[in-house]
Motif scaffolding. Structure first.
Motif, PDB file in Angstrom:
ATOM      1  N   TRP A  38       5.705  57.245 -46.640  1.00 47.91           N
ATOM      2  CA  TRP A  38       4.622  57.738 -47.491  1.00 47.91           C
ATOM      3  C   TRP A  38       4.938  59.124 -48.038  1.00 47.91           C
ATOM      4  CZ3 TRP A  38      -0.630  56.099 -44.906  1.00 47.91           C
ATOM      5  CH2 TRP A  38      -0.956  54.820 -45.355  1.00 47.91           C
ATOM      6  N   THR A  58       7.156  58.700 -51.139  1.00 40.29           N
ATOM      7  CA  THR A  58       6.682  57.970 -52.313  1.00 40.29           C
ATOM      8  C   THR A  58       6.465  58.880 -53.518  1.00 40.29           C
ATOM      9  OG1 THR A  58       4.397  58.123 -51.510  1.00 40.29           O
ATOM     10  CG2 THR A  58       5.609  56.093 -51.007  1.00 40.29           C
ATOM     11  N   ASP A  76      -3.116  56.282 -49.671  1.00 33.33           N
ATOM     12  CA  ASP A  76      -2.036  56.137 -50.616  1.00 33.33           C
ATOM     13  C   ASP A  76      -2.482  56.356 -52.058  1.00 33.33           C
ATOM     14  OD1 ASP A  76       0.546  53.641 -51.021  1.00 33.33           O
ATOM     15  OD2 ASP A  76       0.446  55.695 -51.574  1.00 33.33           O
ATOM     16  N   ASN A  86       2.737  64.250 -44.553  1.00 34.90           N
ATOM     17  CA  ASN A  86       3.256  63.734 -45.822  1.00 34.90           C
ATOM     18  C   ASN A  86       3.538  64.798 -46.871  1.00 34.90           C
ATOM     19  OD1 ASN A  86       1.525  60.489 -45.888  1.00 34.90           O
ATOM     20  ND2 ASN A  86       3.280  61.207 -44.732  1.00 34.90           N
ATOM     21  N   GLY A  98       6.681  51.424 -49.767  1.00 37.76           N
ATOM     22  CA  GLY A  98       5.480  52.235 -49.895  1.00 37.76           C
ATOM     23  C   GLY A  98       4.191  51.452 -49.809  1.00 37.76           C
ATOM     24  N   LEU A 103       8.934  51.496 -53.909  1.00 37.51           N
ATOM     25  CA  LEU A 103       7.482  51.672 -53.868  1.00 37.51           C
ATOM     26  C   LEU A 103       6.775  50.359 -53.533  1.00 37.51           C
ATOM     27  CD1 LEU A 103       7.066  53.982 -56.983  1.00 37.51           C
ATOM     28  CD2 LEU A 103       6.585  54.620 -54.614  1.00 37.51           C
TER      29      LEU A 103
END
Length: 320
Positions: A22, A25, A318, A265, A238, A234
């Motif tokens: 994460w 990403t 996310d 993150n 992700g 991704l």
């Protein structure tokens, strides 16, 4: 499965996935939008990931969702993925991935703010107020220096300013979608609702891309191998692997422990952007990052003391 029955090795691997994947990403999005249109890219990412996850769950016996559950998923997916992720994708054409991650990292602060200003009128406690003030100070410090330090090469001052504004809107949209998903009847298990939100949000992203004229300016021959590799990363890592690990962690460890991704993150993203994309880290940015992470820690701890029942949907991060 409980925290005691789950193997330590599996827990460590799941945390590594959530922390590192994460966190990476944001850089992957930057590479993807170099040659792919941002909204269409997001639509392909989430549409494919959601369809694969939905098919896998249905094969494994998940019940067919109702029309009401699809409507709820469509609204939540619109706020989370169109408003949240779509604007992040668009912004990363102009704003560095590290700064993007730090601004997106303020989402927990918006949870507190919206719970206060929204229909629940849930007044923040002392730590939550302190987190809001500290977080806002961190964002101001983050963007108070030269915009050239946080700009993608070639971006104008106006584009960077609009990108920062879009990121703030994206964080608010993500928080609204998260809070909404906790108030409506979503499908069960949680992964099924997640797949439905990905499918719905992915469709909304594609429609937005078409409405903005992205297909007309898209030349498939100009797409780089790096952008395609970033998109594949991704989709698989992700959107499917890391999120599945996150949902599993919420089942086997304390929610407060699973939620520590919010602190880690942004730091991972800043370091990766600096190491792999040559992004600048100034003293002001570093101090702003410290303030934002500290603000999230304070606000989250204050909120956990107030509620004692944090939910996965409300903390699912996310935006990236």
């Amino acid at each position: 499965m409980t925290e005691h029955s789950a193997s330590t090795g599996r827990i460590v691997l799941a945390f590594a996935a959530v922390y590192l994947i994460w966190g990476s990403t944001y850089l992957a999005i930057r590479f993807a939008v170099e040659t792919l249109p941002p909204f269409l890219m997001g639509g392909v990412r989430y549409g494919l990931a959601g369809a694969l996850l939905y098919a896998w769950l249905r094969v494994r016996g998940a019940s067919r969702p109702t029309a009401r559950q699809w409507r709820a998923a469509a609204v939540a997916g619109g706020f989370l993925l169109l408003g949240g992720n779509g604007l992040v994708n668009w912004s990363e054409q102009f704003v560095s991935s590290g700064v993007t991650a730090l601004i997106v990292g303020t989402v927990p602060i918006w949870f507190v703010t919206l719970a206060w200003l929204g229909p629940d009128r849930e007044a923040p406690n002392g730590p939550e107020i302190g987190g809001i003030v500290l977080g806002l100070a961190g964002v101001v410090l983050l963007v108070s220096g030269s915009l050239e330090d946080i700009a993608i090469h070639g971006a104008t001052t106006t584009q960077v300013s609009l990108g920062i504004l879009a990121l703030v809107v994206a964080t608010v949209s993500w928080a609204i979608g998260s809070l909404y998903s906790r108030r409506v009847p979503m499908a069960r298990p949680t992964l099924l609702a997640t797949a439905m939100m990905m499918i719905s949000g992915g469709a909304a992203l594609v429609l937005a891309g078409v409405a903005l004229g992205e297909p007309g300016g898209f030349d498939p021959r100009a797409v780089s191998a790096r952008s395609l590799a970033a998109l594949a990363f991704l989709i698989v890592f992700g959107s499917i692997i890391a999120f599945s690990c996150y949902v599993w962690l919420f089942q086997v460890v304390r929610p407060a422990l699973a939620g520590t991704y919010a602190y880690v993150n942004p730091i991972v993203a800043v370091l990766l952007g600096w190491a792999l994309a040559g992004e600048t880290i100034t003293r002001g940015m570093a101090l702003g990052a410290v303030l934002i992470v500290a603000a999230v820690v304070i606000a989250e701890r204050g909120r956990s003391k107030a509620t004692r029942t944090p939910a996965p949907a409300g903390r699912a991060r996310d935006a990236a």
